[in-house]
Motif scaffolding. Structure first.
Motif, short mmCIF file in Angstrom:
data_model
loop_
_atom_site.label_atom_id
_atom_site.label_comp_id
_atom_site.label_asym_id
_atom_site.label_seq_id
_atom_site.Cartn_x
_atom_site.Cartn_y
_atom_site.Cartn_z
N UNK A 105 36.40 34.52 3.73
CA UNK A 105 37.04 33.22 3.45
C UNK A 105 38.41 33.42 2.81
N UNK A 106 38.50 34.39 1.90
CA UNK A 106 39.77 34.67 1.21
C UNK A 106 40.83 35.13 2.22
N UNK A 107 40.44 36.00 3.12
CA UNK A 107 41.39 36.49 4.14
C UNK A 107 41.83 35.34 5.04
N UNK A 108 40.90 34.48 5.41
CA UNK A 108 41.24 33.33 6.26
C UNK A 108 42.26 32.43 5.54
N UNK A 109 42.05 32.22 4.26
CA UNK A 109 42.99 31.38 3.48
C UNK A 109 44.35 32.05 3.42
N UNK A 110 44.36 33.37 3.23
CA UNK A 110 45.64 34.11 3.14
C UNK A 110 46.49 33.96 4.39
N UNK A 111 45.85 33.87 5.55
CA UNK A 111 46.64 33.74 6.79
C UNK A 111 46.89 32.28 7.17
N UNK A 112 46.48 31.37 6.29
CA UNK A 112 46.87 29.97 6.49
C UNK A 112 45.86 29.08 7.16
N UNK A 113 44.57 29.46 7.13
CA UNK A 113 43.54 28.57 7.71
C UNK A 113 43.52 27.25 6.93
N UNK A 114 43.35 26.16 7.63
CA UNK A 114 43.22 24.86 6.96
C UNK A 114 41.81 24.66 6.43
N UNK A 115 40.86 25.22 7.17
CA UNK A 115 39.45 25.10 6.78
C UNK A 115 38.76 26.45 6.98
N UNK A 116 37.74 26.69 6.16
CA UNK A 116 36.83 27.82 6.42
C UNK A 116 35.41 27.25 6.48
N UNK A 139 21.18 34.13 -0.58
CA UNK A 139 21.46 32.72 -0.91
C UNK A 139 22.83 32.35 -0.37
N UNK A 140 22.83 31.57 0.72
CA UNK A 140 24.08 31.18 1.37
C UNK A 140 25.04 30.46 0.45
N UNK A 141 24.48 29.67 -0.46
CA UNK A 141 25.34 28.85 -1.32
C UNK A 141 26.20 29.70 -2.26
N UNK A 142 25.80 30.98 -2.49
CA UNK A 142 26.63 31.87 -3.32
C UNK A 142 28.03 32.01 -2.70
N UNK A 143 28.08 32.08 -1.39
CA UNK A 143 29.36 32.23 -0.69
C UNK A 143 30.24 31.00 -0.94
N UNK A 144 29.59 29.84 -0.94
CA UNK A 144 30.34 28.59 -1.18
C UNK A 144 30.87 28.57 -2.61
N UNK A 145 30.00 28.92 -3.56
CA UNK A 145 30.41 28.95 -4.98
C UNK A 145 31.62 29.86 -5.19
N UNK A 146 31.50 31.08 -4.65
CA UNK A 146 32.58 32.06 -4.84
C UNK A 146 33.87 31.60 -4.15
N UNK A 147 33.72 31.07 -2.95
CA UNK A 147 34.91 30.66 -2.18
C UNK A 147 35.64 29.52 -2.86
N UNK A 148 34.89 28.52 -3.32
CA UNK A 148 35.52 27.37 -3.99
C UNK A 148 36.27 27.86 -5.23
N UNK A 149 35.65 28.76 -5.99
CA UNK A 149 36.28 29.27 -7.21
C UNK A 149 37.55 30.08 -6.89
N UNK A 150 37.46 30.92 -5.88
CA UNK A 150 38.62 31.74 -5.48
C UNK A 150 39.78 30.83 -5.05
N UNK A 151 39.48 29.82 -4.23
CA UNK A 151 40.56 28.93 -3.75
C UNK A 151 41.19 28.19 -4.93
N UNK A 152 40.37 27.81 -5.91
CA UNK A 152 40.91 27.13 -7.10
C UNK A 152 41.77 28.09 -7.91
N UNK A 153 41.29 29.33 -8.08
CA UNK A 153 42.04 30.33 -8.86
C UNK A 153 43.46 30.51 -8.36
N UNK A 154 43.61 30.48 -7.03
CA UNK A 154 44.92 30.80 -6.45
C UNK A 154 45.62 29.60 -5.84
#
Ligand code: G3P
Length: 214
Positions: free
Chosen positions: A115-126, A139-154
Motif C-alpha cells: 500500500x505504501x509503494x502504491x501511494x508513493x507512485x500516486x495511486x488515488x486508492x488502494x 488478521x486482514x484488518x491489521x493491514x488496514x490499521x497499518x496503512x491508514x496510520x502510514x498514510x496519516x504519518x506522511x
C-alpha cells in the motif's frame, strides 16, 4: 465513511443507490463475469446510476499495455477509476497514469508495504483484500490499521478502500480504524440494514397503535 458497492449487478446497484447510501462502485473481472454482461456496457450503465468513482479493472500485465488500457477506460466516463493490480508492471503504470491525471485504484493489496509503494507512485486508492487475508489465518484488518496510520504519518492523499468484505463486522472494524471507504457486496449491505428486533419492534408499535382510541 464512504460506502462503495462491490458488484457489477446493476439491479443491486439501483436498489442501494435508491437508499441514498452509495458513494461509488468497484468491479473486477470476476464480478463482471458474474454479471453475465459485456464489460463496457455494464460499466457505462453503472456510471449512469451512481455519480461517484466507478472502478474498472485493467487486465494487461505489462506497464505500457496497462497504460493504454487505462486511457481507454478513462474515456468511458469522467468517474472511471482504473484498477491496476499491484505487480511491478502495475507500479510503473500507476506512476505514468498519475502524471496524466488518470485516477487509479491499486488492487490485490495484501500488505501495508504494498500500500505504501502504491501511494508513493500516486495511486488515488488502494484496496487491501481483508477477507482473503483472513482466509489464510492472518488478521486482514491489521493491514488496514497499518496503512491508514502510514498514510496519516506522511500526509498521503491516497484513500484506503477496504475490500474483500465478508460480513458487517468487517465494515464496523474498518470504520473504527477510520478507513476512508468500505466496498461492500450487496448481500452484506442487506445484513447491515436488517435486524430482527427492528422488524419485531415495528410490528409491535403498529399493533399497539391500533389500540389507541381514535
Ligand atoms: O473488490 C474485489 C474484492 O472485494 C474481492 O472480494 O470476496 O472475491 O475476496 P472477494
Amino acid at each position: 465513511m464512504k460506502f462503495f458497492l462491490d458488484t457489477a449487478i446493476v439491479e443491486d446497484i439501483r436498489w442501494a443507490a435508491n437508499l441514498g447510501i452509495v458513494d461509488g462502485v468497484t468491479t473486477n473481472p470476476s464480478l463482471i463475469a458474474r454479471s453475465g454482461r459485456k464489460f463496457e456496457e455494464v460499466v457505462k450503465e453503472i456510471t449512469e446510476i451512481v455519480d461517484g468513482p466507478i472502478s474498472a479493472e485493467a487486465v494487461s500485465l505489462e506497464a505500457e499495455k496497462m497504460v493504454e488500457e487505462a486511457r481507454k477506460l478513462a474515456k468511458i466516463h469522467k468517474n472511471i477509476v482504473v484498477k491496476i493490480p499491484f505487480i511491478e508492471e502495475g507500479i510503473k503504470a500507476v506512476k505514468v497514469l498519475s502524471k496524466e491525471g488518470i485516477r487509479t485504484n491499486v488492487t490485490l493489496i495484501f500488505s501495508a508495504s504494498q500500500a505504501l509503494i502504491a501511494a508513493k507512485v500516486g495511486a488515488n486508492y488502494v484496496s487491501p483484500f481483508i477477507g482473503r487475508i483472513d482466509d489464510t489465518g492472518a488478521r486482514g484488518m491489521n493491514v488496514v490499521e497499518e496503512t491508514v496510520e502510514i498514510f496519516e504519518n506522511y500526509g498521503y492523499q491516497t484513500e484506503v478502500i477496504v475490500a474483500s468484505i465478508r460480513h458487517p463486522l468487517h465494515v464496523i472494524e474498518a470504520a473504527v480504524i477510520g478507513a476512508h471507504i468500505a466496498t461492500i457486496p450487496p448481500p452484506i449491505l442487506k445484513k447491515m440494514i436488517s435486524h430482527p428486533l427492528t422488524d419485531k419492534g415495528v410490528k409491535m408499535f403498529l399493533e399497539d397503535w391500533k389500540k389507541v382510541p381514535k
